[in-house]
Design a protein around this motif. Sequence first.
Motif, PDB file in Angstrom:
ATOM      1  N   LEU A  89       0.805  -1.212   0.000  1.00 49.72           N
ATOM      2  CA  LEU A  89       0.000   0.000   0.000  1.00 49.72           C
ATOM      3  C   LEU A  89       0.844   1.271   0.000  1.00 49.72           C
ATOM      4  CD1 LEU A  89      -2.707  -1.235   2.487  1.00 49.72           C
ATOM      5  CD2 LEU A  89      -3.114  -0.622   0.104  1.00 49.72           C
ATOM      6  N   CYS A  90       2.118   1.127   0.303  1.00 47.97           N
ATOM      7  CA  CYS A  90       3.007   2.298   0.308  1.00 47.97           C
ATOM      8  C   CYS A  90       3.722   2.496  -1.033  1.00 47.97           C
ATOM      9  CB  CYS A  90       4.058   2.152   1.417  1.00 47.97           C
ATOM     10  SG  CYS A  90       3.370   2.176   3.086  1.00 47.97           S
ATOM     11  N   ALA A  91       3.463   1.611  -1.968  1.00 48.48           N
ATOM     12  CA  ALA A  91       4.162   1.680  -3.254  1.00 48.48           C
ATOM     13  C   ALA A  91       3.686   2.870  -4.089  1.00 48.48           C
ATOM     14  CB  ALA A  91       3.939   0.396  -4.037  1.00 48.48           C
ATOM     15  N   GLU A  92       4.595   3.437  -4.860  1.00 40.79           N
ATOM     16  CA  GLU A  92       4.238   4.551  -5.734  1.00 40.79           C
ATOM     17  C   GLU A  92       3.266   4.111  -6.823  1.00 40.79           C
ATOM     18  OE1 GLU A  92       7.654   6.523  -7.281  1.00 40.79           O
ATOM     19  OE2 GLU A  92       8.422   7.119  -5.299  1.00 40.79           O
ATOM     20  N   ASN A  93       3.342   2.842  -7.221  1.00 43.36           N
ATOM     21  CA  ASN A  93       2.474   2.336  -8.290  1.00 43.36           C
ATOM     22  C   ASN A  93       1.270   1.578  -7.720  1.00 43.36           C
ATOM     23  OD1 ASN A  93       3.867   0.090  -7.348  1.00 43.36           O
ATOM     24  ND2 ASN A  93       3.946  -0.881  -9.382  1.00 43.36           N
ATOM     25  N   ILE A  94       0.811   1.962  -6.539  1.00 41.85           N
ATOM     26  CA  ILE A  94      -0.250   1.226  -5.871  1.00 41.85           C
ATOM     27  C   ILE A  94      -1.514   1.138  -6.730  1.00 41.85           C
ATOM     28  CG2 ILE A  94      -0.917   3.287  -4.555  1.00 41.85           C
ATOM     29  CD1 ILE A  94      -1.381  -0.436  -3.569  1.00 41.85           C
ATOM     30  N   GLU A  95      -1.867   2.212  -7.406  1.00 42.79           N
ATOM     31  CA  GLU A  95      -3.085   2.166  -8.206  1.00 42.79           C
ATOM     32  C   GLU A  95      -2.955   1.158  -9.348  1.00 42.79           C
ATOM     33  OE1 GLU A  95      -6.834   4.715  -9.388  1.00 42.79           O
ATOM     34  OE2 GLU A  95      -5.065   5.809  -8.729  1.00 42.79           O
ATOM     35  N   GLU A  96      -1.802   1.088  -9.930  1.00 44.54           N
ATOM     36  CA  GLU A  96      -1.556   0.105 -10.996  1.00 44.54           C
ATOM     37  C   GLU A  96      -1.737  -1.314 -10.474  1.00 44.54           C
ATOM     38  OE1 GLU A  96       2.468  -1.688 -12.830  1.00 44.54           O
ATOM     39  OE2 GLU A  96       2.259   0.491 -13.068  1.00 44.54           O
ATOM     40  N   ARG A  97      -1.240  -1.571  -9.241  1.00 41.42           N
ATOM     41  CA  ARG A  97      -1.351  -2.910  -8.665  1.00 41.42           C
ATOM     42  C   ARG A  97      -2.797  -3.239  -8.302  1.00 41.42           C
ATOM     43  NH1 ARG A  97       1.133  -5.276 -11.047  1.00 41.42           N
ATOM     44  NH2 ARG A  97       1.128  -7.082  -9.636  1.00 41.42           N
ATOM     45  N   LEU A  98      -3.534  -2.259  -7.809  1.00 39.15           N
ATOM     46  CA  LEU A  98      -4.940  -2.491  -7.480  1.00 39.15           C
ATOM     47  C   LEU A  98      -5.753  -2.769  -8.744  1.00 39.15           C
ATOM     48  CD1 LEU A  98      -5.553   0.225  -4.745  1.00 39.15           C
ATOM     49  CD2 LEU A  98      -5.138  -2.214  -4.411  1.00 39.15           C
ATOM     50  N   GLU A  99      -5.431  -2.047  -9.796  1.00 39.89           N
ATOM     51  CA  GLU A  99      -6.125  -2.265 -11.065  1.00 39.89           C
ATOM     52  C   GLU A  99      -5.842  -3.670 -11.587  1.00 39.89           C
ATOM     53  OE1 GLU A  99      -6.537  -0.139 -15.449  1.00 39.89           O
ATOM     54  OE2 GLU A  99      -5.747   0.989 -13.735  1.00 39.89           O
ATOM     55  N   TYR A 100      -4.612  -4.126 -11.399  1.00 42.32           N
ATOM     56  CA  TYR A 100      -4.253  -5.486 -11.801  1.00 42.32           C
ATOM     57  C   TYR A 100      -5.048  -6.523 -11.015  1.00 42.32           C
ATOM     58  CZ  TYR A 100      -1.591  -9.831 -11.816  1.00 42.32           C
ATOM     59  OH  TYR A 100      -1.227 -11.153 -11.892  1.00 42.32           O
ATOM     60  N   PHE A 101      -5.123  -6.360  -9.698  1.00 40.99           N
ATOM     61  CA  PHE A 101      -5.787  -7.355  -8.866  1.00 40.99           C
ATOM     62  C   PHE A 101      -7.309  -7.288  -8.959  1.00 40.99           C
ATOM     63  CE2 PHE A 101      -1.714  -7.598  -6.376  1.00 40.99           C
ATOM     64  CZ  PHE A 101      -1.512  -8.958  -6.584  1.00 40.99           C
ATOM     65  N   TYR A 102      -7.832  -6.214  -9.437  1.00 41.17           N
ATOM     66  CA  TYR A 102      -9.277  -6.043  -9.526  1.00 41.17           C
ATOM     67  C   TYR A 102      -9.945  -7.099 -10.405  1.00 41.17           C
ATOM     68  CZ  TYR A 102     -13.790  -3.733 -10.312  1.00 41.17           C
ATOM     69  OH  TYR A 102     -15.132  -3.444 -10.393  1.00 41.17           O
ATOM     70  N   LYS A 103      -9.200  -7.652 -11.319  1.00 41.00           N
ATOM     71  CA  LYS A 103      -9.777  -8.636 -12.247  1.00 41.00           C
ATOM     72  C   LYS A 103     -10.060  -9.976 -11.568  1.00 41.00           C
ATOM     73  CE  LYS A 103      -5.245 -10.106 -13.985  1.00 41.00           C
ATOM     74  NZ  LYS A 103      -4.320 -10.078 -15.132  1.00 41.00           N
ATOM     75  N   TYR A 104      -9.498 -10.182 -10.366  1.00 39.71           N
ATOM     76  CA  TYR A 104      -9.718 -11.430  -9.635  1.00 39.71           C
ATOM     77  C   TYR A 104     -10.932 -11.277  -8.724  1.00 39.71           C
ATOM     78  CZ  TYR A 104      -5.038 -12.662 -11.246  1.00 39.71           C
ATOM     79  OH  TYR A 104      -3.951 -12.934 -12.023  1.00 39.71           O
ATOM     80  N   LYS A 105     -12.038 -11.878  -9.108  1.00 42.51           N
ATOM     81  CA  LYS A 105     -13.296 -11.623  -8.411  1.00 42.51           C
ATOM     82  C   LYS A 105     -13.332 -12.166  -6.990  1.00 42.51           C
ATOM     83  CE  LYS A 105     -14.937  -9.265 -11.707  1.00 42.51           C
ATOM     84  NZ  LYS A 105     -14.905  -7.790 -11.532  1.00 42.51           N
ATOM     85  N   LYS A 106     -12.535 -13.168  -6.706  1.00 43.73           N
ATOM     86  CA  LYS A 106     -12.515 -13.688  -5.332  1.00 43.73           C
ATOM     87  C   LYS A 106     -11.610 -12.886  -4.405  1.00 43.73           C
ATOM     88  CE  LYS A 106     -14.131 -18.454  -5.420  1.00 43.73           C
ATOM     89  NZ  LYS A 106     -13.844 -19.850  -4.981  1.00 43.73           N
ATOM     90  N   LEU A 107     -10.849 -11.958  -4.964  1.00 43.79           N
ATOM     91  CA  LEU A 107     -10.013 -11.097  -4.137  1.00 43.79           C
ATOM     92  C   LEU A 107     -10.868  -9.947  -3.627  1.00 43.79           C
ATOM     93  CD1 LEU A 107      -7.274 -10.478  -2.951  1.00 43.79           C
ATOM     94  CD2 LEU A 107      -6.688  -9.260  -5.044  1.00 43.79           C
ATOM     95  N   LYS A 108     -11.138  -9.944  -2.319  1.00 43.75           N
ATOM     96  CA  LYS A 108     -12.094  -9.005  -1.742  1.00 43.75           C
ATOM     97  C   LYS A 108     -11.451  -7.836  -1.017  1.00 43.75           C
ATOM     98  CE  LYS A 108     -15.411 -11.653  -3.160  1.00 43.75           C
ATOM     99  NZ  LYS A 108     -16.270 -11.213  -4.276  1.00 43.75           N
ATOM    100  N   GLY A 109     -10.214  -7.998  -0.589  1.00 44.46           N
ATOM    101  CA  GLY A 109      -9.583  -6.910   0.155  1.00 44.46           C
ATOM    102  C   GLY A 109      -8.132  -7.213   0.456  1.00 44.46           C
TER     103      GLY A 109
END
Length: 277
Positions: free
Chosen positions: A82-102
């Motif tokens: 969560l402290c990474a400069e590219n955090i939004e990029e990583r969240l966008e990547y993980f968003y495609k996994y529907k079972k990943l909730k948080g």
Amino acid sequence: MRIDSHQHFWKYNPVKDAWISEEMKVIKRNFLPADLKPLLTENGVDGCVAVQADQSEKETRFLLDLAKDHDFIKGIVGWVDLCAENIEERLEYFYKYKKLKGFRHIIQSEADLDFMLSERFLNGISKLDKYKFTYDILIFPKQLENAAKLVAKFPKQNFVIDHLAKPDFKNKEFNEWEKGIKAIAKYPNVMCKVSGLVTEADWNNWTETDFTFCLDVVTEAFGMDRLMFGSDWPVSLLAASYADLCDIAEHYFLKFSKEDQDKFWSRNAIDFYQLME
């Protein structure tokens, strides 16, 4: 229906899992879905949420792979920097996994009490709601004051406190914890997991009455709309069987209405983690 909102899987590695000390040798082995499924069945639990135990994206992918092959794993709480400069990029990547909730970070181990209020961490938390990710707060009682400051900054973000914020059941010193848990419970976007009780107690000599005071406090502070059952298996094996954990919760919450019991055992977790999506 019952949902276990908090349990772990791992392939034991003495370097990665160095937190497992010699006195915890009972959990110095692999714990995988084949180990948990029979316990869920025996105790009438229909599904679970697997929570990260290692702070790496490799851990997140490991849990996602398990969930892909086992339908009873209804959701994943992973880890991302969560402290990474590219955090939004990583969240966008993980968003495609529907079972990943948080996501969760092991804040309890951070030496800096102000870690969760650092600019970079706050930036990461600020991005979660955009992708409908929840955040699990893992802390000790001394960190509750700052946790309340954290959640106050993000009223639209869904938070849940793991393990009641670890009250000191062993020494029965609850003053700091009680003050802090009541304060953070005032924020309606915060829920609380009734989990991890036995691991904070005397592993060999606990009784169900050891937990009554703190359960009374969180029940009054959060109400039955914001509590959920979690086992913390297999860490909980340090002090109790899976059936013991269910018994503690069942005996305490038996005095509540069937509707409230349903919320505690399943509905609240399903709604919080959006497990049916």
